[in-house]
Design a protein around this motif. Structure first.
Motif, mmCIF file in Angstrom:
data_model
loop_
_atom_site.group_PDB
_atom_site.id
_atom_site.type_symbol
_atom_site.label_atom_id
_atom_site.label_comp_id
_atom_site.label_asym_id
_atom_site.label_seq_id
_atom_site.Cartn_x
_atom_site.Cartn_y
_atom_site.Cartn_z
ATOM 1 N N GLY A 65 1.861 -2.146 16.658
ATOM 2 C CA GLY A 65 1.671 -0.530 16.244
ATOM 3 C C GLY A 65 0.487 0.179 15.699
ATOM 4 N N THR A 66 0.279 1.084 15.099
ATOM 5 C CA THR A 66 -1.137 1.541 15.212
ATOM 6 C C THR A 66 -0.573 1.757 13.593
ATOM 7 O OG1 THR A 66 0.520 3.767 15.127
ATOM 8 C CG2 THR A 66 -1.648 2.110 17.070
ATOM 9 N N THR A 67 0.150 1.198 12.371
ATOM 10 C CA THR A 67 0.132 1.499 10.888
ATOM 11 C C THR A 67 -0.249 0.430 10.160
ATOM 12 O OG1 THR A 67 1.862 3.143 11.524
ATOM 13 C CG2 THR A 67 1.358 2.589 9.021
ATOM 14 N N PRO A 68 -1.508 0.603 9.593
ATOM 15 C CA PRO A 68 -2.293 -0.505 8.649
ATOM 16 C C PRO A 68 -0.631 -0.718 7.587
ATOM 17 C CG PRO A 68 -3.195 1.130 9.285
ATOM 18 C CD PRO A 68 -2.002 2.224 9.337
ATOM 19 N N ASP A 69 -0.838 -2.091 7.907
ATOM 20 C CA ASP A 69 -0.433 -2.986 6.565
ATOM 21 C C ASP A 69 0.367 -3.893 5.330
ATOM 22 O OD1 ASP A 69 0.116 -4.913 8.352
ATOM 23 O OD2 ASP A 69 2.160 -4.428 9.907
ATOM 24 N N GLU A 70 0.801 -5.043 5.303
ATOM 25 C CA GLU A 70 -0.165 -6.059 4.722
ATOM 26 C C GLU A 70 -0.846 -7.348 5.120
ATOM 27 O OE1 GLU A 70 3.923 -7.102 5.406
ATOM 28 O OE2 GLU A 70 2.852 -5.148 5.039
ATOM 29 N N VAL A 71 -0.473 -6.874 6.773
ATOM 30 C CA VAL A 71 -1.647 -7.854 7.503
ATOM 31 C C VAL A 71 -2.078 -7.543 7.856
ATOM 32 C CG1 VAL A 71 -0.929 -9.620 9.278
ATOM 33 C CG2 VAL A 71 0.799 -8.794 8.068
ATOM 34 N N PHE A 72 -2.514 -6.037 8.696
ATOM 35 C CA PHE A 72 -3.466 -5.525 9.442
ATOM 36 C C PHE A 72 -4.351 -4.257 7.739
ATOM 37 C CE2 PHE A 72 -1.496 -7.157 12.991
ATOM 38 C CZ PHE A 72 -2.328 -7.182 13.125
ATOM 39 N N PRO A 73 -5.592 -4.977 7.677
ATOM 40 C CA PRO A 73 -6.030 -3.421 6.582
ATOM 41 C C PRO A 73 -6.291 -2.059 7.366
ATOM 42 C CG PRO A 73 -7.845 -5.143 7.004
ATOM 43 C CD PRO A 73 -6.203 -5.970 8.054
ATOM 44 N N VAL A 74 -6.795 -2.342 8.452
ATOM 45 C CA VAL A 74 -6.854 -1.358 9.425
ATOM 46 C C VAL A 74 -5.387 -1.205 10.516
ATOM 47 C CG1 VAL A 74 -9.285 -0.999 8.788
ATOM 48 C CG2 VAL A 74 -8.455 -2.554 10.849
ATOM 49 N N ASN A 75 -5.946 -0.299 11.160
ATOM 50 C CA ASN A 75 -4.742 0.253 12.870
ATOM 51 C C ASN A 75 -4.805 -1.381 13.455
ATOM 52 O OD1 ASN A 75 -4.737 0.476 15.340
ATOM 53 N ND2 ASN A 75 -4.506 2.936 14.965
ATOM 54 N N PRO A 76 -4.064 -1.890 13.863
ATOM 55 C CA PRO A 76 -4.335 -2.726 14.519
ATOM 56 C C PRO A 76 -4.567 -2.971 15.530
ATOM 57 C CG PRO A 76 -1.470 -3.241 13.228
ATOM 58 C CD PRO A 76 -2.836 -1.099 13.245
ATOM 59 N N SER A 77 -4.131 -1.585 16.633
ATOM 60 C CA SER A 77 -4.801 -1.238 17.727
ATOM 61 C C SER A 77 -6.376 -1.989 17.761
ATOM 62 C CB SER A 77 -4.478 -0.401 18.186
ATOM 63 O OG SER A 77 -2.978 -0.890 18.759
ATOM 64 N N HIS A 78 -7.302 -0.877 16.177
ATOM 65 C CA HIS A 78 -8.455 -1.340 16.611
ATOM 66 C C HIS A 78 -9.099 -2.219 15.703
ATOM 67 C CE1 HIS A 78 -9.046 3.942 15.535
ATOM 68 N NE2 HIS A 78 -8.269 3.469 16.719
#
Length: 267
Positions: A65-78
């Motif tokens: 996806g494209t929404t930051p969460d507890e795993v990805f501090p930023v856009n996962p695609s970026h």
């Protein structure tokens, strides 16, 4: 009967002609030009440096996806767009260059270079140029493909990110040259290169994010050179850190690897 006075120019008037230096410069330019022409004819280059990073980025970049969460501090695609620039660097240094140089050794090309009078440093310089050009072309193509699909993330700290790209590229190009001069054949270089590349790729760059790894795997990933090079690029690029200590360590490794590679490739 007249006499003519023949004057000879003083030593100061005789122009200095540095023939060996000119010959060496010309020979080195020819070697670099020839290596660059061969760059686009190598299927290993086209596959692992140009195609593989783009295809895998397109697949995994859209998986979270494209929404930051507890795993990805930023856009996962970026996150993966920034990471896969390091995949290009690793593929160049661990697969392309070792196979290319080992095939030269296997066929006796390096001995012919030495017999042809090339300066001792010319081959190392040519391979450094070839590696950096390959990284620049493949990295540009990767970002060009990523731009309309996922977007290219804004570079938060351009100077540190650029330094990370430079020192990481020099480190892995030097490692590639060193491996190519140590391994006995192109087949051996391909086997060892793949064995080094894929664990580094999966644990340190293009695989799952560190937050979902076990502590043991995270500890291994932290000390992988490719993962360290990735941190020096991704952290300042995405604004999630400055990676100052890691950048210094990668730069030190690059100096050591470059010195060893230059020593091994002395013709």
């Amino acid at each position: 009967m007249s006499t003519e006075t023949l004057t000879r120019p003083t030593p100061e008037a005789v122009p200095a002609v540095d023939v060996p230096t000119r010959r060496h410069r010309s020979a080195t330019r020819r070697l670099v030009a020839a290596e660059l022409r061969l760059l686009g004819r190598d299927p290993m280059t086209l596959t692992f440096v140009l195609v593989f990073p783009i295809v895998t980025m397109l697949i995994i970049g859209g998986s979270f996806g494209t929404t930051p969460d507890e795993v990805f501090p930023v856009n996962p695609s970026h996150w993966y767009v920034a990471s896969y620039l390091t995949v290009v660097i690793g593929a160049t240094g661990l697969i392309m260059l070792p196979v290319h140089i080992a095939s030269y050794r296997e066929r006796g090309v390096l001995r012919r270079f030495a017999a042809s009078g090339f300066p001792r440093w010319s081959f190392a310089l040519a391979q450094l140029v070839v590696g950096l050009v390959a990284i620049a072309i493949a990295g540009t193509l990767l970002l060009a493909v990523a731009a309309p699909v996922y977007g290219v993330p804004t570079v938060e700290d351009p100077i540190r990110a650029a330094l990370g790209i430079v020192v990481g590229s020099v480190l892995f190009v030097s490692i590639g040259v060193l491996l190519g001069t140590l391994l006995p054949s192109a087949r051996a270089a391909q086997a060892i290169g793949l064995l080094l590349f894929f664990p580094s790729f999966l644990l340190g760059v293009g695989g799952p994010p560190p937050a979902v790894m076990s502590p043991a795997l995270r500890n291994i990933a932290d000390w992988l050179p490719l993962a360290m090079a990735n941190d020096t690029i991704r952290q300042p690029w995405l604004g999630i850190g400055n990676a100052t200590g890691t950048l210094a360590l990668v730069a030190a490794l690059a100096v050591v690897a470059t010195a060893l590679a230059a020593r091994r490739t002395a013709l």
